[in-house]
Design an enzyme around this catalytic site. Structure first.
Site, PDB file in Angstrom:
ATOM      1  CG  HIS A  10      -4.022   0.067   6.056  1.00 26.44           C
ATOM      2  ND1 HIS A  10      -2.736   0.376   5.667  1.00 26.44           N
ATOM      3  CD2 HIS A  10      -4.240  -1.216   5.635  1.00 26.44           C
ATOM      4  CE1 HIS A  10      -2.209  -0.671   5.044  1.00 26.44           C
ATOM      5  NE2 HIS A  10      -3.102  -1.650   5.014  1.00 26.44           N
ATOM      6  CD  GLU A  11      -7.215  -3.548   6.231  1.00 21.63           C
ATOM      7  OE1 GLU A  11      -7.533  -3.988   5.105  1.00 21.63           O
ATOM      8  OE2 GLU A  11      -6.115  -3.797   6.759  1.00 21.63           O
ATOM      9  CG  HIS A  68      -6.361  -2.771   1.164  1.00 20.24           C
ATOM     10  ND1 HIS A  68      -5.327  -2.887   0.256  1.00 20.24           N
ATOM     11  CD2 HIS A  68      -5.816  -2.990   2.395  1.00 20.24           C
ATOM     12  CE1 HIS A  68      -4.200  -3.168   0.916  1.00 20.24           C
ATOM     13  NE2 HIS A  68      -4.478  -3.227   2.203  1.00 20.24           N
ATOM     14  CG  HIS A 101      -6.613  -0.730  -5.332  1.00 17.76           C
ATOM     15  ND1 HIS A 101      -5.430  -1.367  -5.062  1.00 17.76           N
ATOM     16  CD2 HIS A 101      -6.543  -0.387  -6.637  1.00 17.76           C
ATOM     17  CE1 HIS A 101      -4.690  -1.398  -6.147  1.00 17.76           C
ATOM     18  NE2 HIS A 101      -5.336  -0.819  -7.118  1.00 17.76           N
TER      19      HIS A 101
END
Length: 681
Positions: free
Chosen positions: A469-470, A473, A476
């Protein structure tokens, strides 16, 4: 006289402008922040007093370029305060939080600058700007307006005072919570109390105790209500101690109590919303998000609550039956995770704790997280042991395109420690920007217990999902390709920012990725396909609990920030307000407490998600739809990755994310995929 040894005063000579961490001392932050504000004030004054008519170049681009020194120092300081704080850092944060808030207001609320923005915005159709520049101009104008730039002098002064005090309180909340979380770690001296924990977790608890000079074992607290060890600890009294420690954070009285802080925050934000022309803080926040209104948020949450709570009640009944069958006491909230795993093992023949040997951290990272990024985007990762991170445990990786061209740096800080706040997050030390010729430097922080020296770090499935999940980011930030730093990477709407990270969780159990990393660290055997199949079959198990605890926290956030100034002033009892709000929403279940109770809800009282915690489920609607799109089109292929990169990751905040989602899917997102993934359909 500036300190010539201050590493912030000139751009870093290291690759990708990685900060010179080895040279940084606390006093360097003070000097660089003070000088950075001074330099930016000079630059902004020149823009505001420019006799020439406003142009995109002499106003917007000039504002983008202002504050160069602050852009070097503030991300590094923010990272230190959250990931490796000490008394000196804490004191500096208290000192500078209100000063920086006033500095930002002096720029955002300057009527001379606002007049230039208004003039540019009115004439934007004739400026012959590209799409990103139009977006940036519109963002500057809209956000200045929403921030209060159109207020009169007296109102602007009142607003600045409110903002200054809010910044002080968010810092205060975070520091109190960290101190109380550390103080409430559960210290055990009887080895029998650890019954149920595997050797890896016992080793981590010994390591945590030793780090504080204690004998025995120490179970430190993660940020959510549910603590990982609750799923394994066999002794009821030990689980009760751990659960109560988690629930008591911030509400025990004394120096670490957060209740007065959060109540004042709620009141001030309500007052500020009215000053800005809104009914409440939630309305002021959502007007500049994709949701648009609190009513839209409530519509989604209200739709999900009945199905989620119905599932949770069915799950609770199954746990009650299991407790009876095992001769255990009636189910308490501290029993849920343990009994849930017992039912999971019985119903699906899946033991999540026993799966940890398949999730050895280094392999999860390199052959899981990085491998998925290679399959999708062609990225390559090389560890740079010659580059120094901000903490000895920080690892630094250089990221390349498939053709060898540079992408940026990725820093990973895996382990929990007393100097790090709870939770997991991504932050940017250097943001990608063609205007500044900068490639990104991003950081992922997690809070995994450190095992003893020489022992492997074995992750739980939940920790593995958190790492993926992290890293979503991080992607991104790494794959952003914009001109202007204000639109780079994760500088997007809060209720869109979680979408790339949620989508990246898809690869945890996809066969083309799982088969590469889920390998037993001792035997070298891949996770058996039968076990994988059983795990996939159990994926919606306990989702009633997971969705309900999340919705309870999201409802609490909306309840606090949906108060008018008068209603906020009338609230004096935090626990009673919480009980009433949850009962009104049909979420007052003693067995399923909120994922975060108010007194340790750092997301909304210290972390920038105030009135925005709904964002996770809001962005999961298109996120789940996009995951279904990936699966329907072959999974982790370069073609799929290229399209996702082009439409979602690369644009950063340079266009409306709703347009990006439509361009990827070819239609509006639908809620069906979310309901299916969470077992709510």
């Amino acid at each position: 006289m500036n300190d010539p040894s201050n590493p912030f005063l000139e751009p870093s000579p290291l690759p990708y402008r990685l900060p010179l961490f080895a040279l940084i001392r606390p006093e360097h932050y003070r000097e660089a922040i003070a000088l950075g504000m001074q330099q930016q004030r000079v630059a902004v004054e020149a823009i505001a007093t420019d006799a020439a008519p406003a142009t995109f170049a002499n106003t917007i681009v000039a504002l983008e370029r202002s504050g160069e020194l602050l852009r070097r120092v503030l991300p590094v300081f923010a990272n230190a305060s959250s990931a490796d704080s000490d008394a000196a850092i804490d004191a500096l944060e208290v000192e500078f939080a209100p000063v920086l808030a006033a500095h930002r207001d002096a720029i955002r609320l300057d009527p001379r600058l606002y007049a230039r923005l208004v003039a540019l915005h009115a004439s934007r159709d004739g400026l012959e700007l590209d799409a990103e520049s139009v977006r940036l101009l519109e963002q500057y104008h809209r956000r200045a307006t929403l921030a209060g730039a159109a207020l009169n002098d007296a109102e602007r002064a009142e607003l600045t005072a409110l903002n200054t005090r809010v910044s002080e309180l968010t810092t205060d909340f975070q520091q109190r919570l960290l101190a109380d979380s550390n103080a409430l770690a559960v210290h055990l001296t009887d080895a029998d109390d650890l019954a149920g924990l595997d050797e890896g977790r016992c080793s981590a608890a010994r390591e945590a105790a030793a780090a504080r000079g204690l004998d025995g074992w120490l179970i430190t607290l993660v940020l959510p209500t549910g603590q990982p060890a609750l799923a394994a600890l066999e002794r009821d009294e030990v689980r009760d101690r751990l659960f109560q420690a988690s629930r008591f954070r911030g509400c025990r009285g004394g120096d670490h109590d957060t209740r007065a802080t959060l109540l004042e925050l709620v009141r001030l934000r309500a007052d500020r919303a009215r000053l800005l022309g809104f009914d409440d803080h939630a309305a002021a926040v959502t007007v500049d998000e994709t949701a648009g209104t609190p009513e839209a948020v409530a519509g989604l949450l209200d739709r999900l609550v009945p199905a989620a709570t119905a599932n949770a009640r069915r799950e609770a009944q199954a746990l009650a039956e299991q407790a009876t069958a095992l001769g255990r006491r009636p189910v308490e909230a501290s029993d849920w995770a343990l009994l849930s795993e017992s039912v999971r093992r019985e119903r699906f023949d899946v033991d999540l704790q026993a799966m940890r040997p398949y999730f050895e951290f280094d392999r999860v990272l390199t052959r899981g997280v990085f491998h998925a990024a290679t399959l999708l985007y062609g990225l390559r990762f090389t560890e740079r042991t010659d580059l120094v991170g901000y903490h000895p445990e920080t690892r630094v990786f250089e990221v390349f395109e498939e053709d060898g061209s540079p992408v940026g740096l990725y820093l990973l800080d895996l382990y929990t420690r007393d100097s790090k706040r709870g939770g997991a997050w991504m932050s940017s030390l250097v943001e990608q920007s063609a205007l500044e010729g900068a490639l990104p430097v991003v950081v992922n922080n997690l809070n995994v217990p450190r095992p003893a020296a020489g022992e492997p770090t074995l992750l739980t499935l939940d920790e593995t999902e958190t790492l993926f999940h992290e890293f979503g980011h991080a992607l991104h930030g790494l794959l952003s390709r914009v001109v202007h730093p204000s639109l780079s990477g994760t500088n997007v709407y809060r209720d869109f920012v979680e979408l790339p990270s949620q989508v990246n969780e898809l690869w945890v159990l996809r066969p083309e990725v799982l088969g590469e990393y889920a390998i037993h660290h001792e035997t070298g055997e891949r996770m058996p396909q039968q076990l994988v199949d059983r795990l996939l079959a159990s994926r919606t198990f306990d989702e009633g609990f997971a969705t309900t605890e999340y919705l309870a926290a999201a409802v609490l956030d909306q309840a606090w920030y949906g108060l008018s100034p008068e209603a906020a002033a009338a609230v004096t009892d935090v626990a009673e307000f919480e009980r009433t709000a949850l009962a009104a929403a049909g979420l007052d279940d003693r067995l399923v407490p909120p994922r975060y109770s108010s007194t340790y809800f750092a997301h909304v009282f210290a972390g920038g998600y105030d009135a925005g915690y709904y964002s996770y489920i809001w962005s999961e609607v298109p996120g789940a739809d996009i995951m279904a799109w990936f699966e329907a089109n072959g999974g982790a292929t370069r073609a799929n990755g290229a399209r996702f990169r082009k439409e979602i990751l690369a644009p950063g905040g340079s266009r409306d994310p709703r347009e990006s989602i439509r361009l990827l899917l070819g239609r509006e997102p639908e809620i069906g995929a979310l309901l299916e993934r969470r077992g709510l359909s």
